[in-house]
Design an enzyme around this catalytic site. Structure first.
Site, PDB file in Angstrom:
ATOM      1  N   LYS A   1     -13.897  -7.742  -4.300  1.00 40.19           N
ATOM      2  CA  LYS A   1     -14.078  -7.831  -2.855  1.00 40.19           C
ATOM      3  C   LYS A   1     -15.566  -8.049  -2.576  1.00 40.19           C
ATOM      4  O   LYS A   1     -16.347  -7.090  -2.584  1.00 40.19           O
ATOM      5  CB  LYS A   1     -13.594  -6.548  -2.172  1.00 40.19           C
ATOM      6  CG  LYS A   1     -12.091  -6.324  -2.277  1.00 40.19           C
ATOM      7  CD  LYS A   1     -11.672  -5.039  -1.600  1.00 40.19           C
ATOM      8  CE  LYS A   1     -10.158  -4.854  -1.668  1.00 40.19           C
ATOM      9  NZ  LYS A   1      -9.723  -3.547  -1.136  1.00 40.19           N
TER      10      LYS A   1
ATOM     11  N   GLU B   1      -3.102  -0.824  -8.239  1.00 42.34           N
ATOM     12  CA  GLU B   1      -4.535  -0.668  -8.019  1.00 42.34           C
ATOM     13  C   GLU B   1      -4.890   0.804  -7.836  1.00 42.34           C
ATOM     14  O   GLU B   1      -4.217   1.532  -7.105  1.00 42.34           O
ATOM     15  CB  GLU B   1      -4.974  -1.437  -6.766  1.00 42.34           C
ATOM     16  CG  GLU B   1      -4.815  -2.932  -6.860  1.00 42.34           C
ATOM     17  CD  GLU B   1      -5.240  -3.625  -5.577  1.00 42.34           C
ATOM     18  OE1 GLU B   1      -6.176  -3.139  -4.910  1.00 42.34           O
ATOM     19  OE2 GLU B   1      -4.630  -4.652  -5.233  1.00 42.34           O
TER      20      GLU B   1
ATOM     21  N   LYS C   1       0.856  -1.180   0.000  1.00 37.78           N
ATOM     22  CA  LYS C   1       0.000   0.000   0.000  1.00 37.78           C
ATOM     23  C   LYS C   1       0.896   1.234   0.000  1.00 37.78           C
ATOM     24  O   LYS C   1       1.740   1.395   0.891  1.00 37.78           O
ATOM     25  CB  LYS C   1      -0.921  -0.003   1.218  1.00 37.78           C
ATOM     26  CG  LYS C   1      -2.055  -1.026   1.129  1.00 37.78           C
ATOM     27  CD  LYS C   1      -2.957  -0.929   2.339  1.00 37.78           C
ATOM     28  CE  LYS C   1      -4.192  -1.787   2.176  1.00 37.78           C
ATOM     29  NZ  LYS C   1      -5.123  -1.286   1.135  1.00 37.78           N
TER      30      LYS C   1
ATOM     31  N   ASP D   1     -10.308  -1.074  -8.248  1.00 39.89           N
ATOM     32  CA  ASP D   1     -10.735  -1.622  -6.965  1.00 39.89           C
ATOM     33  C   ASP D   1     -11.954  -0.837  -6.479  1.00 39.89           C
ATOM     34  O   ASP D   1     -13.094  -1.206  -6.746  1.00 39.89           O
ATOM     35  CB  ASP D   1      -9.571  -1.538  -5.969  1.00 39.89           C
ATOM     36  CG  ASP D   1      -9.902  -2.120  -4.605  1.00 39.89           C
ATOM     37  OD1 ASP D   1     -11.045  -2.558  -4.388  1.00 39.89           O
ATOM     38  OD2 ASP D   1      -9.011  -2.138  -3.732  1.00 39.89           O
TER      39      ASP D   1
ATOM     40  N   ASP E   1      -0.792  -0.747  -4.386  1.00 39.43           N
ATOM     41  CA  ASP E   1      -2.161  -0.273  -4.190  1.00 39.43           C
ATOM     42  C   ASP E   1      -2.085   1.193  -3.790  1.00 39.43           C
ATOM     43  O   ASP E   1      -1.679   1.529  -2.679  1.00 39.43           O
ATOM     44  CB  ASP E   1      -2.855  -1.092  -3.104  1.00 39.43           C
ATOM     45  CG  ASP E   1      -4.321  -0.709  -2.933  1.00 39.43           C
ATOM     46  OD1 ASP E   1      -4.786   0.209  -3.637  1.00 39.43           O
ATOM     47  OD2 ASP E   1      -5.004  -1.331  -2.096  1.00 39.43           O
TER      48      ASP E   1
END
Length: 356
Positions: A266, A214, A158, A239, A188
């Site tokens: 997700k 992402e 991240k 995402d 991400d």
């Protein structure tokens, strides 16, 4: 999905506590709420289907202040031998996932066995990525070393917490320190980039052989994201962009307009397994790749997502390594080892907290 007639519905809250404070683009998480919807067999109380409503404050569309009232309504409706209409659940995708998986579990005899798959039957593993939380340079460096020592060969980082130069230095460290291990790096960005400097950053990052990134831009900027996808040297994955789209035509319009390389599925944010599956089929029809990621569920939600994922036979590393994050998770047969998620066929569930 059919309602098991006369089954008794109830719910229980469980706040999951992180073993370590976990940095995200929405702040540091110390704990997060989960709500468990339970369907108990009227004649055999040992048979209970359980589904999890996992809320990530600041990201989940489900309004946290309304969750408990919604759960009361769902339980009352089920206890009157009805199901809430599907469209009434669209604004509460995590609740929709909880209901869907509780029904699947009840239908399977309340054994946490939702799908027939080798993942459950033979303990076959699912390859997963190792997640690196936002933090200081040294903290993230330590996380990376820990994950690689544990056998992960796909690392998801991240980014957005440090300045860009520090994050680039971290990625270069991986390439230099672990040059012989062929580490796959996923990034991400959680919408941290601005269009005016995004391509420059992507060009610099691409020199480190990045697998994908992402959501480099905030969701809702279709035209800008499409332009970025067209020229980016790094494959772009969507995402948060997928959240909130329920109409099939609108979903296709989004995919056709942006043309990403990947979409991230997700279920707790998209409205359940069935809805996530529709995104997967849409992506495949457009020549777009995908993988599945959990949304900080406990082992109850993770188990449902993992079993479903196993049936899809996607060989890519999935984002299903979040079960070991908590100090008070529900003990289960799930465990991670060697960069894989496993199901221990000799282990059992301990659900005494939920079902006294």
């Amino acid at each position: 999905m059919n309602l098991p007639l006369t089954w008794n519905a109830s719910w229980k809250k469980h706040s999951l506590r992180f073993l370590k404070p976990s940095g995200t683009s929405r702040g540091i998480l110390y704990e997060k709420p989960s709500y468990f919807l339970m369907l108990r067999h009227p004649e055999d109380p040992d048979i209970t289907g359980i589904g999890e409503c996992s809320i990530i404050p600041g990201l989940s569309p489900d309004k946290l202040e309304n969750i408990e009232g919604r759960l009361d309504n769902i339980c009352n409706t089920i206890n009157e031998v009805n199901l809430p209409p599907d469209e009434a659940m669209n604004d509460y995708p995590a609740l929709k996932f909880a209901l869907e998986t509780a029904l699947l579990d009840a239908d399977g005899g309340g054994r946490r066995r939702l799908f027939p798959s080798e993942f459950v039957d033979a303990g076959a593993p699912i390859p997963i990525n190792g997640l690196i939380w936002m933090g200081s340079f040294l903290a993230m460096k330590d996380q990376i070393r820990e994950k690689i020592d544990q056998g992960y060969r796909c690392i998801k980082i991240k980014i957005g917490a440090l300045n860009f130069d520090e994050e680039l230095r971290l990625i270069k460290h991986i390439r230099r320190e672990y040059i012989d291990l062929n580490i796959s790096i996923r990034l991400d960005a959680n919408g941290a980039f601005k269009l005016h400097d995004a391509i420059e950053k992507l060009n610099v990052l691409s020199e480190q052989h990045i697998h994908s990134i992402e959501q480099p831009l905030r969701p809702g900027q279709w035209e800008d994201m499409a332009a970025l996808c067209e020229v980016s040297p790094i494959p772009i994955a969507l995402d948060e962009e997928l959240i909130g789209w329920h109409d099939e035509k609108e979903r296709k319009k989004l995919i056709d307009a942006i043309q990403p390389a990947y979409v991230i599925l997700k279920p707790s944010l998209l409205g359940g397994l069935e809805e996530a599956g529709k995104w997967a089929k849409l992506a495949e029809a457009s020549g777009i790749g995908w993988w599945v990621t959990s949304a900080l569920e406990s082992n109850i939600g993770l188990n449902a997502i993992a079993q479903w994922t196993a049936t899809l036979k996607n060989p890519m590393e999935q984002g299903l390594g979040t079960g070991s994050l908590y100090s008070n998770n529900l003990p289960s047969p799930l465990y991670t080892q060697g960069g894989n998620l496993w199901h221990d066929t000799a282990a059992s569930w301990d659900l005494r907290y939920l079902i006294p």
